[in-house]
Write a protein that holds these residues in place. Structure first.
Motif, short mmCIF file in Angstrom:
data_model
loop_
_atom_site.label_atom_id
_atom_site.label_comp_id
_atom_site.label_asym_id
_atom_site.label_seq_id
_atom_site.Cartn_x
_atom_site.Cartn_y
_atom_site.Cartn_z
N GLU A 6 5.48 9.25 -20.38
CA GLU A 6 4.08 9.52 -20.77
C GLU A 6 3.22 8.25 -20.75
N ALA A 7 3.79 7.12 -21.20
CA ALA A 7 3.02 5.87 -21.24
C ALA A 7 2.59 5.46 -19.83
N ASP A 8 3.50 5.58 -18.87
CA ASP A 8 3.20 5.21 -17.48
C ASP A 8 2.19 6.19 -16.88
N LYS A 9 2.44 7.46 -17.11
CA LYS A 9 1.59 8.51 -16.53
C LYS A 9 0.14 8.36 -17.01
N LYS A 10 -0.01 8.11 -18.32
CA LYS A 10 -1.35 7.96 -18.89
C LYS A 10 -2.04 6.72 -18.29
N ARG A 46 0.84 -1.21 0.00
CA ARG A 46 0.00 0.00 0.00
C ARG A 46 0.87 1.26 0.00
N ALA A 47 1.93 1.25 0.85
CA ALA A 47 2.79 2.43 0.96
C ALA A 47 3.56 2.65 -0.33
N PHE A 48 4.09 1.58 -0.91
CA PHE A 48 4.86 1.73 -2.14
C PHE A 48 3.96 2.22 -3.28
N PHE A 49 2.76 1.67 -3.32
CA PHE A 49 1.80 2.07 -4.36
C PHE A 49 1.47 3.56 -4.22
N LYS A 50 1.31 4.00 -2.99
CA LYS A 50 1.00 5.42 -2.73
C LYS A 50 2.11 6.33 -3.24
N ILE A 51 3.35 5.93 -2.95
CA ILE A 51 4.51 6.73 -3.41
C ILE A 51 4.51 6.79 -4.95
N MET A 52 4.28 5.63 -5.58
CA MET A 52 4.25 5.60 -7.05
C MET A 52 3.11 6.48 -7.58
N SER A 53 1.99 6.43 -6.87
CA SER A 53 0.82 7.20 -7.28
C SER A 53 1.13 8.71 -7.28
N LEU A 54 1.86 9.15 -6.26
CA LEU A 54 2.24 10.57 -6.19
C LEU A 54 3.23 10.91 -7.30
N MET A 55 4.17 9.99 -7.53
CA MET A 55 5.18 10.25 -8.56
C MET A 55 4.58 10.29 -9.96
N GLN A 56 3.58 9.43 -10.19
CA GLN A 56 2.99 9.37 -11.54
C GLN A 56 2.17 10.61 -11.89
N ARG A 57 1.80 11.40 -10.90
CA ARG A 57 1.04 12.63 -11.19
C ARG A 57 1.86 13.56 -12.10
N ASN A 58 3.18 13.56 -11.85
CA ASN A 58 4.07 14.35 -12.72
C ASN A 58 5.08 13.43 -13.40
N GLY A 59 4.61 12.26 -13.79
CA GLY A 59 5.52 11.23 -14.32
C GLY A 59 6.28 11.71 -15.55
#
Ligand code: FMN
Length: 231
Positions: free
Chosen positions: A212-216, A196-209
């Motif tokens: 482009e493929a990952d961010k989308k 859950r914690a790792f996913f949350k960190i990735m989720s925040l990072m992907q906002r400004n990823g």
């Protein structure tokens, strides 16, 4: 329960034998699919990074890998089995795992992974069990699999026939205890705080990823907001 057993040698030695015992404690033979490497997949990642940047379907080995990917996606339990070769997984296991780097949580994890369980299996003659189990467990964790169990032993042998009955019994007991947990958790696999914690960190990072493929992908799934693949 559907199980895929990925054996990273073509011979049926100690590692395969233990993995098969594990699989049969979980389900009936008709629900077990087996993959042998390199017989069923023999490519090395060529480092083009197309999977990360353009999409996995641009990997030159995408079609060749597809039957294995489909079996992984359809399985409830993934068993990864590799003997210890110089303290780590076999080259063929590593070559397979490299092809799924795009599925790590840092990129585009498949949401079905968050409902699966995995068992990583190894044997060594003497040393290297811990590092080899970690090689496989790392991919399971970063793919998003919430529960991965480790079944590894130094068997003091180079083939299954020579493994002492006492050692076989102890491996059987460990497999029993893992099977009990998997069966109990099937259908409602608990997602640990670490995931859950790792996913949350990735989720925040992907906002400004930056990719482009990952961010989308993350945005389309709603994961950059409050949606989660395990809900
Ligand atoms: C290339 C190679 C490298 C190996 N490296 C190790 C090692 O680092 N540590 C160890 O204890 N055994 C090592 N072994 C022995 C095997 O890990 C051990 O015999 C294992 O149980 C074989 O599993 P299998 O019967 O499934 O093939 C190696 C064997 C091979 C062929």
């Amino acid at each position: 329960m559907r199980v895929i057993l990925i054996s990273c040698t073509v011979h049926k030695g100690s590692t395969y034998s233990i993995a098969r015992i594990m699989a049969e404690k979980l389900t009936s033979p008709e629900n077990i699919s087996e993959v042998f490497l390199p017989r069923d997949f023999d490519e090395f990642c060529c480092g083009c990074t197309s999977c990360f940047i353009k999409g996995e379907e641009h990997c030159p080995h995408y079609e060749k890998l597809r039957p294995i990917t489909e079996l992984i996606d359809a399985a409830d339990v993934i068993i990864l089995a590799s003997p210890v070769y110089v303290y780590h997984v076999t080259g063929q296991m590593k070559a397979l795992l490299d092809h799924y780097g795009y599925r790590w949580m840092a990129h585009r994890p498949d949401e079905r992974m968050f409902r699966k369980q995995a068992v990583v299996v190894t044997t060594a003659a003497g040393a290297g069990v811990k590092s080899t189990l970690k090689d496989m467990a790392d991919s399971c964790f970063f793919w998003g699999i919430p529960q991965t169990y480790r079944l590894g032993r130094a068997v003091a042998a180079t083939d299954w026939q020579s493994v002492k009955p006492k050692v076989k019994d102890s491996i059987g007991s460990k497999a029993d205890s893992i099977a009990k947990k998997i069966i109990k958790r099937q259908g409602k696999v608990p997602v640990p705080l670490k995931t859950r914690a790792f996913f949350k960190i990735m989720s925040l990072m992907q906002r400004n990823g930056w990719n482009e493929a990952d961010k989308k992908y993350w945005t389309d799934k709603g994961w950059t907001g409050s949606k989660r693949p395990w809900k």
